[in-house]
Design an enzyme around this catalytic site. Sequence first.
Site, PDB file in Angstrom:
ATOM      1  N   LYS A  55       5.202  16.687 -10.208  1.00 26.87           N
ATOM      2  CA  LYS A  55       4.600  15.722 -11.140  1.00 26.87           C
ATOM      3  C   LYS A  55       4.843  14.290 -10.685  1.00 26.87           C
ATOM      4  O   LYS A  55       3.919  13.469 -10.660  1.00 26.87           O
ATOM      5  CB  LYS A  55       5.176  15.930 -12.555  1.00 26.87           C
ATOM      6  CG  LYS A  55       4.700  17.220 -13.219  1.00 26.87           C
ATOM      7  CD  LYS A  55       5.487  17.521 -14.490  1.00 26.87           C
ATOM      8  CE  LYS A  55       5.113  18.890 -15.046  1.00 26.87           C
ATOM      9  NZ  LYS A  55       5.946  19.284 -16.207  1.00 26.87           N
ATOM     10  N   GLN A  99      11.419  17.671 -19.231  1.00 27.03           N
ATOM     11  CA  GLN A  99      11.076  18.977 -18.667  1.00 27.03           C
ATOM     12  C   GLN A  99      11.808  20.098 -19.408  1.00 27.03           C
ATOM     13  O   GLN A  99      13.026  20.068 -19.550  1.00 27.03           O
ATOM     14  CB  GLN A  99      11.424  19.003 -17.171  1.00 27.03           C
ATOM     15  CG  GLN A  99      10.985  20.274 -16.463  1.00 27.03           C
ATOM     16  CD  GLN A  99       9.456  20.455 -16.437  1.00 27.03           C
ATOM     17  OE1 GLN A  99       8.714  19.518 -16.163  1.00 27.03           O
ATOM     18  NE2 GLN A  99       8.995  21.656 -16.757  1.00 27.03           N
ATOM     19  N   ASP A 122       3.180  14.609 -22.737  1.00 27.01           N
ATOM     20  CA  ASP A 122       3.090  16.076 -22.805  1.00 27.01           C
ATOM     21  C   ASP A 122       2.394  16.523 -24.098  1.00 27.01           C
ATOM     22  O   ASP A 122       2.013  17.692 -24.212  1.00 27.01           O
ATOM     23  CB  ASP A 122       4.495  16.700 -22.753  1.00 27.01           C
ATOM     24  CG  ASP A 122       4.901  17.108 -21.348  1.00 27.01           C
ATOM     25  OD1 ASP A 122       4.000  17.319 -20.511  1.00 27.01           O
ATOM     26  OD2 ASP A 122       6.109  17.228 -21.096  1.00 27.01           O
TER      27      ASP A 122
END
Length: 300
Positions: A55, A99, A122
């Site tokens: 990412k 994460q 997200d």
Amino acid sequence: MSEARILDGKAFAARLCARIARQVGALQQSRGLKPGLAAVRVGDNPASEIYVRNKTKQACEAGMNSWQHRLPAEASQDQLLDLIRRLNEDRQVHGILVQLPLPGGIDAGAAIDAVDPAKDVDGFHVINAGRLVTRGPGGPSGVMVPGTPLGCLMLIKDHLDKLEGLEALVLGRSNIVGKPMAHLLLAEHCTVTIAHSRTRDLAAMCRRADILVAAVGRAELVRGDWIKPGATVIDVGINRIEGADGKTRLVGDVAFAEAVEVAGAITPVPGGVGPMTIACLLQNTVTACCRQAGIPVPEA
Ligand code: NDP
């Protein structure tokens, strides 16, 4: 019947990333703005390390600022929340991702709730989940939609001109894939069913679906004869299995070789949904940057 069209997520995501890079360039040139993505990782889960590296690498390749923050596995909840608070206040940081999974002892819900919803690229914060459910993905609501279902929808729309009235089955009801996917399809006026581990006669449910999104994490659960001829099949699952030769390989939640004979279109694993997830995360970061600056996302 002829073989299904392969929905090439890798190629689609590459085009999307090229467009994002142009948007980032335009923002820098016209406004002196550089979108910034901060990734937070706790502990040393090897899969998380790879995901975060990919990412941040792709964010850099698109011309963005990107930072990796890593806390040790034994970090406390307060240390993590402190870091998130600092990132919330940092004006160079437009997007924050924490994460998952987090080590035991850390409350993932509290960490997600601590992220400023405007920087929640997200789309996991309860404010963004709530906005998606109540107001839908578009318009002025300021919602951030999770990357995986957003990417799935892009691939579906790339194949189907009109989704209205189609029967859609979402297999899986997680907060990060299944539920937001179902709401995106509902917003497209599909008739949506969500199936899960307690659903009776999954095969019969699948056979009705014009659009089938499988997000269960069970290798090749969905067989070819579960699929309605001509259906659009999106395989989110990533499962590592051992072949007869003793080597491991990645497979989806759909038995691809069988399904490709029946479906109208299907995503491969790997190279389908996976690359779309990161591209959509980057798109969300550009959107977050523009919203924070009070400007429209540049055309590119
Ligand atoms: P979760 O484990 O959070 O959710 C799985 C869902 O599948 C649950 O709702 C569960 O039901 C349901 N389920 C499990 N077994 C069965 C079964 N035998 N029959 C019917 N339903 C079942 O997974 P995620 O949503 O996080 O991820 C799903 C898959 O997608 C995984 O393989 C993951 O690796 C992959 N993934 C891929 C991404 C990508 O970028 N390509 C991104 C995110 C995930 P219940 O709720 O009843 O337990």
